[in-house]
Design a protein around this motif. Structure first.
Motif, PDB file in Angstrom:
ATOM      1  N   GLN A  40     -13.103  -9.729   9.885  1.00  0.00           N
ATOM      2  CA  GLN A  40     -13.416  -9.465   8.608  1.00  0.00           C
ATOM      3  C   GLN A  40     -12.575  -8.762   7.722  1.00  0.00           C
ATOM      4  O   GLN A  40     -12.225  -9.155   6.562  1.00  0.00           O
ATOM      5  N   THR A  41     -12.007  -7.808   8.289  1.00  0.00           N
ATOM      6  CA  THR A  41     -10.825  -7.188   7.636  1.00  0.00           C
ATOM      7  C   THR A  41      -9.886  -8.106   6.821  1.00  0.00           C
ATOM      8  O   THR A  41      -9.440  -7.953   5.814  1.00  0.00           O
ATOM      9  N   VAL A  42      -9.135  -8.827   8.010  1.00  0.00           N
ATOM     10  CA  VAL A  42      -8.265  -9.734   7.464  1.00  0.00           C
ATOM     11  C   VAL A  42      -8.650 -10.659   6.479  1.00  0.00           C
ATOM     12  O   VAL A  42      -8.102 -11.162   5.580  1.00  0.00           O
ATOM     13  N   HIS A  43      -9.917 -11.438   6.820  1.00  0.00           N
ATOM     14  CA  HIS A  43     -10.619 -12.061   5.824  1.00  0.00           C
ATOM     15  C   HIS A  43     -10.471 -11.771   4.395  1.00  0.00           C
ATOM     16  O   HIS A  43     -10.142 -12.267   3.379  1.00  0.00           O
ATOM     17  N   LYS A  44     -10.936 -10.300   4.339  1.00  0.00           N
ATOM     18  CA  LYS A  44     -10.906  -9.845   2.913  1.00  0.00           C
ATOM     19  C   LYS A  44      -9.537  -9.623   2.244  1.00  0.00           C
ATOM     20  O   LYS A  44      -9.339 -10.157   1.262  1.00  0.00           O
ATOM     21  N   TRP A  45      -8.610  -9.484   3.193  1.00  0.00           N
ATOM     22  CA  TRP A  45      -7.237  -9.367   2.714  1.00  0.00           C
ATOM     23  C   TRP A  45      -6.739 -10.760   2.176  1.00  0.00           C
ATOM     24  O   TRP A  45      -6.283 -10.768   1.096  1.00  0.00           O
ATOM     25  N   THR A  46      -7.154 -12.038   2.977  1.00  0.00           N
ATOM     26  CA  THR A  46      -6.671 -13.099   2.412  1.00  0.00           C
ATOM     27  C   THR A  46      -7.600 -13.757   1.473  1.00  0.00           C
ATOM     28  O   THR A  46      -7.067 -14.546   0.742  1.00  0.00           O
ATOM     29  N   SER A  47      -8.819 -13.290   1.342  1.00  0.00           N
ATOM     30  CA  SER A  47      -9.778 -13.719   0.460  1.00  0.00           C
ATOM     31  C   SER A  47      -9.554 -13.186  -0.934  1.00  0.00           C
ATOM     32  O   SER A  47     -10.032 -13.577  -1.897  1.00  0.00           O
ATOM     33  N   GLY A  48      -8.722 -12.135  -0.924  1.00  0.00           N
ATOM     34  CA  GLY A  48      -8.429 -11.320  -2.303  1.00  0.00           C
ATOM     35  C   GLY A  48      -9.707 -10.499  -2.558  1.00  0.00           C
ATOM     36  O   GLY A  48      -9.786  -9.753  -3.555  1.00  0.00           O
ATOM     37  N   LYS A  49     -10.549 -10.426  -1.761  1.00  0.00           N
ATOM     38  CA  LYS A  49     -11.992  -9.390  -1.913  1.00  0.00           C
ATOM     39  C   LYS A  49     -11.396  -7.924  -1.741  1.00  0.00           C
ATOM     40  O   LYS A  49     -11.894  -7.092  -2.489  1.00  0.00           O
ATOM     41  N   THR A  50     -10.310  -7.588  -1.083  1.00  0.00           N
ATOM     42  CA  THR A  50      -9.592  -6.163  -1.255  1.00  0.00           C
ATOM     43  C   THR A  50      -8.413  -6.346  -1.058  1.00  0.00           C
ATOM     44  O   THR A  50      -7.853  -7.274  -0.422  1.00  0.00           O
ATOM     45  N   ASP A  51      -7.454  -5.399  -1.530  1.00  0.00           N
ATOM     46  CA  ASP A  51      -5.957  -5.268  -1.287  1.00  0.00           C
ATOM     47  C   ASP A  51      -5.785  -3.895  -0.860  1.00  0.00           C
ATOM     48  O   ASP A  51      -4.630  -3.312  -0.961  1.00  0.00           O
ATOM     49  N   ASP A  52      -6.805  -3.004  -0.871  1.00  0.00           N
ATOM     50  CA  ASP A  52      -6.631  -1.713  -0.373  1.00  0.00           C
ATOM     51  C   ASP A  52      -6.481  -1.535   1.109  1.00  0.00           C
ATOM     52  O   ASP A  52      -7.258  -2.194   1.799  1.00  0.00           O
ATOM     53  N   LEU A  53      -5.510  -1.077   1.519  1.00  0.00           N
ATOM     54  CA  LEU A  53      -5.350  -0.803   2.843  1.00  0.00           C
ATOM     55  C   LEU A  53      -4.460   0.652   3.189  1.00  0.00           C
ATOM     56  O   LEU A  53      -3.811   0.756   2.379  1.00  0.00           O
ATOM     57  N   THR A  54      -4.834   1.073   4.360  1.00  0.00           N
ATOM     58  CA  THR A  54      -4.143   2.300   4.580  1.00  0.00           C
ATOM     59  C   THR A  54      -2.699   1.995   4.950  1.00  0.00           C
ATOM     60  O   THR A  54      -2.117   0.868   5.097  1.00  0.00           O
ATOM     61  N   PRO A  55      -1.682   3.015   4.627  1.00  0.00           N
ATOM     62  CA  PRO A  55      -0.171   2.939   4.915  1.00  0.00           C
ATOM     63  C   PRO A  55      -0.165   2.366   6.563  1.00  0.00           C
ATOM     64  O   PRO A  55       0.801   1.657   6.745  1.00  0.00           O
ATOM     65  N   GLN A  56      -1.156   2.968   7.338  1.00  0.00           N
ATOM     66  CA  GLN A  56      -0.854   2.527   8.741  1.00  0.00           C
ATOM     67  C   GLN A  56      -1.248   1.161   8.976  1.00  0.00           C
ATOM     68  O   GLN A  56      -0.305   0.228   9.630  1.00  0.00           O
ATOM     69  N   MET A  57      -2.267   0.463   8.260  1.00  0.00           N
ATOM     70  CA  MET A  57      -2.527  -0.855   8.169  1.00  0.00           C
ATOM     71  C   MET A  57      -1.659  -1.821   7.681  1.00  0.00           C
ATOM     72  O   MET A  57      -1.110  -2.794   8.145  1.00  0.00           O
ATOM     73  N   LEU A  58      -1.193  -1.544   6.625  1.00  0.00           N
ATOM     74  CA  LEU A  58      -0.009  -2.077   5.788  1.00  0.00           C
ATOM     75  C   LEU A  58       1.382  -2.137   6.728  1.00  0.00           C
ATOM     76  O   LEU A  58       1.880  -3.468   6.632  1.00  0.00           O
ATOM     77  N   TYR A  59       1.815  -1.231   7.251  1.00  0.00           N
ATOM     78  CA  TYR A  59       2.889  -1.377   8.271  1.00  0.00           C
ATOM     79  C   TYR A  59       2.501  -2.205   9.574  1.00  0.00           C
ATOM     80  O   TYR A  59       3.235  -2.957  10.003  1.00  0.00           O
ATOM     81  N   LEU A  60       1.304  -2.226  10.066  1.00  0.00           N
ATOM     82  CA  LEU A  60       0.796  -2.812  11.220  1.00  0.00           C
ATOM     83  C   LEU A  60       0.981  -4.337  10.690  1.00  0.00           C
ATOM     84  O   LEU A  60       1.384  -5.225  11.565  1.00  0.00           O
ATOM     85  N   LEU A  61       0.337  -4.762   9.545  1.00  0.00           N
ATOM     86  CA  LEU A  61       0.455  -5.880   9.008  1.00  0.00           C
ATOM     87  C   LEU A  61       1.865  -6.415   8.923  1.00  0.00           C
ATOM     88  O   LEU A  61       2.022  -7.672   9.374  1.00  0.00           O
ATOM     89  N   ALA A  62       2.678  -5.642   8.248  1.00  0.00           N
ATOM     90  CA  ALA A  62       4.231  -6.141   8.103  1.00  0.00           C
ATOM     91  C   ALA A  62       4.826  -6.362   9.407  1.00  0.00           C
ATOM     92  O   ALA A  62       5.377  -7.344   9.421  1.00  0.00           O
ATOM     93  N   ASP A  63       4.687  -5.478  10.347  1.00  0.00           N
ATOM     94  CA  ASP A  63       5.268  -5.777  11.606  1.00  0.00           C
ATOM     95  C   ASP A  63       4.631  -6.960  12.316  1.00  0.00           C
ATOM     96  O   ASP A  63       5.471  -7.464  12.911  1.00  0.00           O
ATOM     97  N   THR A  64       3.283  -6.926  12.301  1.00  0.00           N
ATOM     98  CA  THR A  64       3.030  -8.314  12.890  1.00  0.00           C
ATOM     99  C   THR A  64       3.327  -9.523  12.362  1.00  0.00           C
ATOM    100  O   THR A  64       3.672 -10.492  13.101  1.00  0.00           O
ATOM    101  N   LEU A  65       3.636  -9.374  10.945  1.00  0.00           N
ATOM    102  CA  LEU A  65       4.066 -10.749  10.285  1.00  0.00           C
ATOM    103  C   LEU A  65       5.654 -10.793  10.332  1.00  0.00           C
ATOM    104  O   LEU A  65       6.167 -11.696   9.725  1.00  0.00           O
ATOM    105  N   ASP A  66       6.320  -9.794  10.664  1.00  0.00           N
ATOM    106  CA  ASP A  66       7.944  -9.467  10.706  1.00  0.00           C
ATOM    107  C   ASP A  66       8.010  -9.729   9.258  1.00  0.00           C
ATOM    108  O   ASP A  66       9.165 -10.652   8.915  1.00  0.00           O
ATOM    109  N   VAL A  67       7.681  -9.095   8.136  1.00  0.00           N
ATOM    110  CA  VAL A  67       8.177  -9.104   6.994  1.00  0.00           C
ATOM    111  C   VAL A  67       8.084  -7.622   6.389  1.00  0.00           C
ATOM    112  O   VAL A  67       7.505  -6.734   7.123  1.00  0.00           O
ATOM    113  N   SER A  68       8.634  -7.533   5.226  1.00  0.00           N
ATOM    114  CA  SER A  68       8.860  -6.061   4.702  1.00  0.00           C
ATOM    115  C   SER A  68       7.532  -5.729   3.932  1.00  0.00           C
ATOM    116  O   SER A  68       6.700  -6.503   3.272  1.00  0.00           O
TER     117      SER A  68
END
Length: 83
Positions: A40-68
């Motif tokens: 549900q967390t990822v669904h909220k990000w990809t659907s635009g329902k929220t773009d708020d995420l902690t710095p830890q989640m942002l870096y985990l997301l970036a590392d998982t997707l291998d992007v900046s």
């Protein structure tokens, strides 16, 4: 942030989806499994329902997707390539 463009990369959800596609991640559920978080967390990000995420989640997301992380947040003109 701009809401639309032809490839969707001008929005936070669009950049997540573009990065998912480039890494072969087909669904938000698959990304959630790779990140070991609730789908549900990822669904909220990809659907635009929220773009708020902690710095830890942002870096985990970036590392998982291998992007900046900077590209995920700000988009062009920054590059998705990690430094």
């Amino acid at each position: 942030m701009k809401k639309t463009d032809k490839d969707g990369a001008s929005t936070f959800p669009g950049r997540i989806k573009a990065a998912m596609a480039s890494r072969g991640v087909r669904t938000p559920s698959e990304l959630a499994r790779r990140m070991n978080i609730h789908r549900q967390t990822v669904h909220k990000w990809t659907s635009g329902k929220t773009d708020d995420l902690t710095p830890q989640m942002l870096y985990l997301l970036a590392d998982t997707l291998d992007v900046s992380a900077r590209w995920l947040v700000f988009g062009p003109p920054t590059t998705p390539i990690k430094p």
